[in-house]
Design an enzyme around this catalytic site. Structure first.
Site, PDB file in Angstrom:
ATOM      1  N   ASP A 177      75.167 -17.829  57.846  1.00  0.00           N
ATOM      2  CA  ASP A 177      74.803 -17.754  59.377  1.00  0.00           C
ATOM      3  C   ASP A 177      75.489 -16.746  60.193  1.00  0.00           C
ATOM      4  OD1 ASP A 177      72.758 -19.345  58.576  1.00  0.00           O
ATOM      5  OD2 ASP A 177      73.090 -20.679  60.263  1.00  0.00           O
ATOM      6  N   LYS A 185      88.888 -21.942  48.771  1.00  0.00           N
ATOM      7  CA  LYS A 185      90.133 -22.348  49.555  1.00  0.00           C
ATOM      8  C   LYS A 185      91.140 -22.857  48.247  1.00  0.00           C
ATOM      9  CE  LYS A 185      91.814 -23.643  53.553  1.00  0.00           C
ATOM     10  NZ  LYS A 185      92.346 -22.508  54.355  1.00  0.00           N
ATOM     11  N   ASP A 197      76.535 -21.479  53.111  1.00  0.00           N
ATOM     12  CA  ASP A 197      76.017 -21.760  54.175  1.00  0.00           C
ATOM     13  C   ASP A 197      76.425 -21.422  55.400  1.00  0.00           C
ATOM     14  OD1 ASP A 197      74.112 -23.212  55.559  1.00  0.00           O
ATOM     15  OD2 ASP A 197      74.719 -25.394  55.094  1.00  0.00           O
TER      16      ASP A 197
END
Ligand code: NAD
Length: 377
Positions: free
Chosen positions: A253, A193, A249
């Site tokens: 998923d 980012k 993380d």
């Protein structure tokens, strides 16, 4: 001479022991075929360790892991330990072992198998052919930075977490990503980012510099919000996705859901000297002890162990191809929809072990005239 490898088995809780038993069953196939041999030592972790020793990671387990070349872990946790103090919860065993062994990078492959393309939450034409690996930095970033805590000032509470990355932490995980890309389709997407965060600007500078040592690997940079969108919109464009602890993380998923079932996904956590392999799923207390769990994620984790720690690509490929062929025949465990009579955990293990034997024999046989060499997928 047959290679002998030392493996620590940490089955843990819930379905952990059931799925690890099937992974061991498959690994034992190679011994009879003059392939790799294994010396297994089993240790306690998580709730099972708490019950026996009052600690989630007993010293004996750490000794077993230090004596092994690789660790194969099932899962930890369960409702019976949920009321324990945070430092005495089963999950502490997992966090502690990652720290003790200096595991700083987590690899999570997400591959959509043709035979299971309809299980994905997305349309088959979007996900077909998806084959990517998320390379997540595991030991730094906002999950570990100080100061952290909830503080009160002037009658109001403030929550604080700190994101910190040092250059060497970015360098080592970047090298892992580029090295992995060289074994695959030679593309790294670094996710950050950098338009907002200083840690991300440093991340981008360091990754760009390290990338210059790998001129054969294409490097692109994406902002995390754009990456999250493109994982859904065009997942097949990704090969190796390199990112920090928190973004990894979340994105891993998201990538897992492209493939359809949590019971299929393996992972590897690597350090300089040690590596731990485990399914992505948890201990599934709702089905534990009923011979219903899907052992494929654990078996596929054993394949990653053969590839990354023992450099036995042929054995790893034999397992992965066996999994694919068994699924292609329509064999399913209960959590995968679409089969009236699902097979049990141990039956799935038997079938994959049997198929692994055939695949390994075929891959190890000297090429006969006219037979194509290379991957049999
Ligand atoms: P879970 O992954 O254990 O289960 C989620 C759902 O998926 C359940 O319905 C379960 O039956 C199903 N499922 C999971 N693995 C499966 C498999 N191999 N085959 C068939 N179905 C499967 O997640 P949860 O329910 O959120 O957590 C249960 C426990 O596991 C908690 O104590 C949690 O802290 C722990 N946990 C441990 C790990 C780990 O050890 N790495 C990871 C996640 C959760």
């Amino acid at each position: 001479m047959q290679a002998l490898y030392r493996v620590a088995l940490l089955p843990g809780d819930g379905i952990g022991p059931e799925v690890i038993a099937e992974a061991v069953k498959v690994l034992k196939v190679f011994e009879q075929l003059n392939g790799p041999m294994f010396r297994f030592q089993t240790g306690l972790i998580g709730g099972a360790a708490l019950d026996a020793t009052a600690e989630p990671l007993p010293a004996e387990t750490i000794a077993i892991c230090n004596n092994a070349q690789a660790i194969l872990l099932g899962a930890v946790g369960g409702p019976q330990w949920d009321t324990k103090r945070p430092e005495l919860r089963p999950e502490q065993g997992l966090l502690q072992i990652r720290q003790r062994l200096g595991l700083y990078v987590n690899l999570r492959p997400a591959r959509v198998l043709d035979s299971l393309v309809n299980l994905s939450a997305l349309k088959p034409e979007l996900v077909r052919g998806t084959d990517l690996v998320i390379v997540r930095e595991l030991s730094g970033g906002i999950y570990f930075g100080n100061p952290r805590g909830i503080f009160s000032k002037n009658g109001e509470r403030t929550g604080i977490n700190t994101e910190i990355y040092r250059e060497h932490e970015v360098e080592r995980v970047a090298h892992r990503a580029f090295q992995l890309a060289r074994l695959r389709r030679k593309k790294v997407t670094s996710v950050d980012k950098a338009n907002v965060l200083e840690t991300s600007r440093l991340w981008r500078e360091v990754v760009t510099r390290i990338g210059k040592s790998y001129p054969d690997v294409e490097l692109e940079h994406l902002y995390v919000d754009n990456c999250a969108m493109q994982l859904i919109d065009r997942p097949t464009r990704f090969d190796v996705v390199l990112t920090n602890n928190m973004f990894g993380d979340i994105l891993s998923d998201e990538a897992a859901m492209l493939t359809g079932s949590i019971g299929l996904l393996p992972s590897a956590s690597l350090g300089e000297h040690q590596a731990l392999y485990e399914p992505v799923h948890g201990s599934a207390p709702d089905i534990a002890g009923r011979n219903r769990a899907n052992p494929i994620a654990a078996i596929a984790s054993a394949a990653l162990m053969l590839r990354y720690t023992f450099r036995s690509e042929t054995a790893a490929q034999a397992i992965e191809t066996a999994i694919e062929r068994v699924l292609k025949r329509g064999v399913r465990t209960a959590e995968i929809p679409g089969r009236k009579r699902p097979v049990s955990t141990s039956r799935m293990g038997d079938l994959i072990a049997e198929q692994t034997r055939k695949e390994y024999q075929a891959l190890s046989a000297p090429p006969s005239r006219g037979r194509a060499k290379g991957r049999r997928r």
